[in-house]
Design a protein around this motif. Structure first.
Motif, PDB file in Angstrom:
ATOM      1  N   ILE A 163       4.861   1.953   4.597  1.00  0.00           N
ATOM      2  CA  ILE A 163       4.737   0.806   4.184  1.00  0.00           C
ATOM      3  C   ILE A 163       3.702   0.200   4.814  1.00  0.00           C
ATOM      4  CG2 ILE A 163       6.063  -1.642   4.270  1.00  0.00           C
ATOM      5  CD1 ILE A 163       8.459  -0.050   4.185  1.00  0.00           C
ATOM      6  N   GLN A 192      -0.204  -1.363   2.899  1.00  0.00           N
ATOM      7  CA  GLN A 192      -0.838  -2.711   2.969  1.00  0.00           C
ATOM      8  C   GLN A 192      -2.129  -2.819   2.325  1.00  0.00           C
ATOM      9  OE1 GLN A 192       0.550  -3.797   7.063  1.00  0.00           O
ATOM     10  NE2 GLN A 192       0.701  -6.050   6.031  1.00  0.00           N
ATOM     11  N   TYR A 232      -1.696  -2.022  -1.522  1.00  0.00           N
ATOM     12  CA  TYR A 232      -0.533  -2.187  -2.605  1.00  0.00           C
ATOM     13  C   TYR A 232      -0.754  -3.365  -3.723  1.00  0.00           C
ATOM     14  CZ  TYR A 232       1.081  -6.695  -0.365  1.00  0.00           C
ATOM     15  OH  TYR A 232       1.074  -8.023   0.178  1.00  0.00           O
ATOM     16  N   LEU A 233      -1.665  -4.110  -3.465  1.00  0.00           N
ATOM     17  CA  LEU A 233      -1.991  -4.978  -4.544  1.00  0.00           C
ATOM     18  C   LEU A 233      -2.305  -4.337  -5.524  1.00  0.00           C
ATOM     19  CD1 LEU A 233      -3.826  -7.803  -2.836  1.00  0.00           C
ATOM     20  CD2 LEU A 233      -1.430  -7.625  -3.138  1.00  0.00           C
ATOM     21  N   GLN A 234      -3.234  -3.130  -5.562  1.00  0.00           N
ATOM     22  CA  GLN A 234      -3.375  -2.584  -6.788  1.00  0.00           C
ATOM     23  C   GLN A 234      -2.421  -1.183  -7.180  1.00  0.00           C
ATOM     24  OE1 GLN A 234      -6.057  -2.655  -4.084  1.00  0.00           O
ATOM     25  NE2 GLN A 234      -6.554  -4.302  -5.145  1.00  0.00           N
ATOM     26  N   PRO A 286       1.009  -0.738  -6.206  1.00  0.00           N
ATOM     27  CA  PRO A 286       2.505  -1.450  -5.787  1.00  0.00           C
ATOM     28  C   PRO A 286       3.574  -0.354  -5.538  1.00  0.00           C
ATOM     29  CG  PRO A 286       2.109  -2.304  -8.029  1.00  0.00           C
ATOM     30  CD  PRO A 286       0.683  -1.500  -7.502  1.00  0.00           C
ATOM     31  N   LEU A 312       3.996   0.629  -1.858  1.00  0.00           N
ATOM     32  CA  LEU A 312       4.950  -0.376  -1.063  1.00  0.00           C
ATOM     33  C   LEU A 312       6.351  -0.110  -1.618  1.00  0.00           C
ATOM     34  CD1 LEU A 312       5.321  -2.481   0.820  1.00  0.00           C
ATOM     35  CD2 LEU A 312       4.874  -4.374  -1.265  1.00  0.00           C
TER      36      LEU A 312
END
Lengths: 321, 321
Positions: free
Chosen positions: A271, A275, A278-280, A282, A285
């Motif tokens: 996890i 970080q 994780y926006l690209q 997900p 995550l």
């Protein structure tokens, strides 16, 4: 105690054979059998028990499972596991749960991460319970100066800025699996101790303890034979609830970069590394988080069910209104 | 009452002494290697090494080192200097305290206003649908690690909103209340709710359990028999004593968080005490670690004392010993 009495009555009736018309043999049941019977009716708890058994199997057979998938947890698949722009690949038939930032299989890493989580959760809890029961029983049983000293010691432990001190300790000793277990056990045993002490305070006033004492039993014998067996129910419930606490704590240490060192996969360090992307990506995550959430939820729900099963008094409070 | 407070305060001092000694022992005695070298950090110069040796009296035996450290702390309030940027530790802590305090106190308001009503709703109709829903909320909240919830919040409310053109929530950082209250709120909403949802779970659980227990007591039956409205029975008679465990938990939680909401601050990049401590651990900046652990311990100890006093005032049955 009443349960054991019923047991004896049942035995006498069955054994004596004086009952003219034995309609149905009365079965003697130990308290734990009764609890198991109650638990069996609780579908949620059973499902959670199933999830936990499955997790344990996954952790034990982690190597075989990842062999089956064909992706060892630390193998980096630079070509298949990364997009041309260097981002992790999405879940596909190649990586069922997607890839991570260096092209490793997230599924394989989650499977191996289960080992660390369960190992730390169970071993740290076991140590905490061992210390907590010993100290708590002594404090509650002896009372007086011993109790004051031991209770104050527990108070001091409970006043420590837990996480801060833990990360300092890890910083000094260096992160490792062993130090994670030690740190967690070291800081949660006092919670067990406090609960056990409270229970022992009332147990020690019971008639059977008085009886044992007047028969000349030693303090040690009374504690081991008469007191501790009566702590089984609360300790089982509390341990089941401590395991997820320990698992989350390990994940938090890993998340802060102070847990089991990389490249060993843990849910927490997955996890943490997710970080950056994780926006690209997900899924990277999502899946370790889900693994962590399902595990802690299963233990928490099971603990709740166990409490109802082992302590029928709680149910009576509910029924009163 | 006065004697009680004095006794509690004295015990608090003992606890602080033990904790300060434990931290001291950890870094000055237990830590392997050359202490001055450890303290000097990455860009060490021989002059600085000598300076540190003199400042911490590292050539003297450990007990006089500890004594001198405590003397400096008590007489001058001096916690030493950060090794990474040569700033006094005390002023770093005071700079970072507002962010942590805003986070902790704001979150506490939210989790109380979520947790207590949910607990009351559940307890007034046990085993109903709403009780089940409250249980699911509580167990879900208990099972989700703070950093997971924080990252999910960031993903949904920062990233997804931002790419859909609603750039409302900032992704990280802290804006002081005194400079711009609106920015302060905007920066804190996500961290507040992250912390609050995780905590509200246990508050709803405790409110429910304790209210159920109280509602089964004789004086509640008396109040009902007197013909009081159910509303009055629950809120005026029941809740008052049912809330004592909530007060205990609140005091300890807020006390702990004021010393640094480590995980939440880390996830949301809030420059509070907790983040400072984690940074210090990563940089090996021992004076800051030392200062933050002590600072956090003070809050926990003070919170414990306040909780005991509040407990004695709220619950007439508590005898001061």
């Amino acid at each position: 105690m009443t349960l054991i009495a019923a047991d004896e009555v049942a035995e006498q009736k069955g054994g004596g054979g004086k009952d003219p018309q034995p309609t149905k043999a009365i079965e003697g049941r130990a308290p734990l059998q009764l609890a198991w019977a109650r638990l069996r009716k609780d579908k949620v708890s059973l499902a959670c028990l199933g999830v936990i058994v499955l997790l344990v199997l996954v952790a034990i057979f982690a190597n075989q499972l990842t062999d089956l998938i064909g992706h060892p947890p630390n193998e980096q698949y630079r070509d298949e596991g990364l997009q041309p722009n260097g981002l992790p690949v999405a879940p596909s038939s190649f990586f069922w749960l997607g890839g991570d930032e260096v092209g490793r299989d997230v599924l394989s890493r989650i499977i191996h991460g289960a080992r660390v989580s369960l190992l730390v959760g169970v071993v740290a809890t076991a140590f905490a319970v061992l210390i907590g029961v010993t100290i708590g029983t002594m404090a509650g049983y002896f009372g007086g100066v011993i109790d004051t000293f031991l209770s104050r010691t527990m108070d001091v432990f409970l006043s420590f800025p837990f996480l801060l001190f833990a990360i300092s300790l890890v910083a000094v000793k260096g992160a490792s699996l062993r130090i994670s277990i030690f740190v967690i056990a070291f800081f949660i045993w006092a919670n067990v101790g406090r609960i056990v002490r409270g229970q022992v305070l009332s147990i020690r006033e019971k008639e059977y303890v008085e009886a044992a004492r007047s028969l000349g039993a030693s303090d040690l014998r009374i504690m081991v034979v008469d007191v501790i067996p009566n702590l089984v129910a609360p300790v089982i419930v509390y341990s089941t609830l401590l395991i997820p606490t320990a698992i989350v704590f390990e994940a938090t240490l890993s998340f802060l970069g102070l847990g089991v060192p990389i490249p060993t996969p843990t849910w927490g360090n997955m996890i943490a590394t997710s970080q950056s992307t994780y926006l690209q990506a997900p899924w990277y995550l999502l899946f370790p988080s889900l693994a962590l959430f399902i595990t802690t939820l299963a233990f928490n729900l099971l603990g709740d069910g166990l409490r109802d099963a082992l302590d029928p008094r709680a149910a009576r409070v509910l029924a009163r209104k | 009452m006065g004697r009680f407070i004095v006794r509690r305060a004295l015990f608090g001092l003992v606890v602080l002494t033990i904790i300060s000694f434990a931290v001291f022992w950890l870094f000055f005695v237990f830590a392997p290697g050359d202490k001055a070298g450890n303290f000097c950090g990455k860009n060490c110069t021989p002059e600085r090494l000598a300076q540190i040796r003199a400042l911490y009296h590292l050539d003297e035996p450990w007990y006089s080192q500890y004594w001198l450290y405590v003397k400096r702390l008590v007489l001058h309030g001096d916690l030493g200097y950060s090794f990474t940027n040569q700033t006094p530790v005390r002023s770093i802590i005071f700079d970072r305290a507002p962010a942590t305090a805003s986070l902790a106190l704001g979150a506490a308001v939210i989790w109380l206003s979520l947790g207590i009503p949910i607990g009351i709703l559940a307890a007034t109709k046990p085993r109903s649908l709403r009780d089940r829903a409250a249980t699911i909320f509580a167990l879900g909240g208990l099972s989700i690690p703070t950093f997971v919830l924080g990252l999910v919040m960031l993903y949904l409310f920062f990233y997804q909103l931002t790419i859909h053109g609603v750039a409302f929530f900032p992704g990280n950082g802290y804006a002081p209340l005194t400079e711009n209250p609106w920015e302060w709120v905007k920066h804190l909403i996500l961290p507040w709710f992250t912390l609050a949802i995780v905590s509200a779970a246990s508050y709803s659980r405790i409110t429910r359990g304790s209210l159920l227990e109280v509602l089964g007591e004789d004086y509640i039956r008396t109040a009902r028999a007197k013909g009081l409205s159910e509303r009055r029975v629950i809120y005026r008679h029941g809740l008052r004593s049912a809330l004592t465990p909530v007060v205990t938990l609140l005091g300890i939680d807020v006390g702990t968080l004021l010393g640094g909401a480590i995980v939440t601050e880390q996830v949301f990049g809030l420059q509070g005490i907790g983040q400072t401590a984690v940074q210090a651990v990563i940089n090996g900046d021992l004076p800051i670690i030392f200062g933050t652990v002590l600072f956090a311990a003070v809050f926990i100890v003070v919170a414990n004392i306040l909780v005991d006093i509040a407990y004695a005032m709220l619950d007439a049955r508590v005898r001061l010993a």
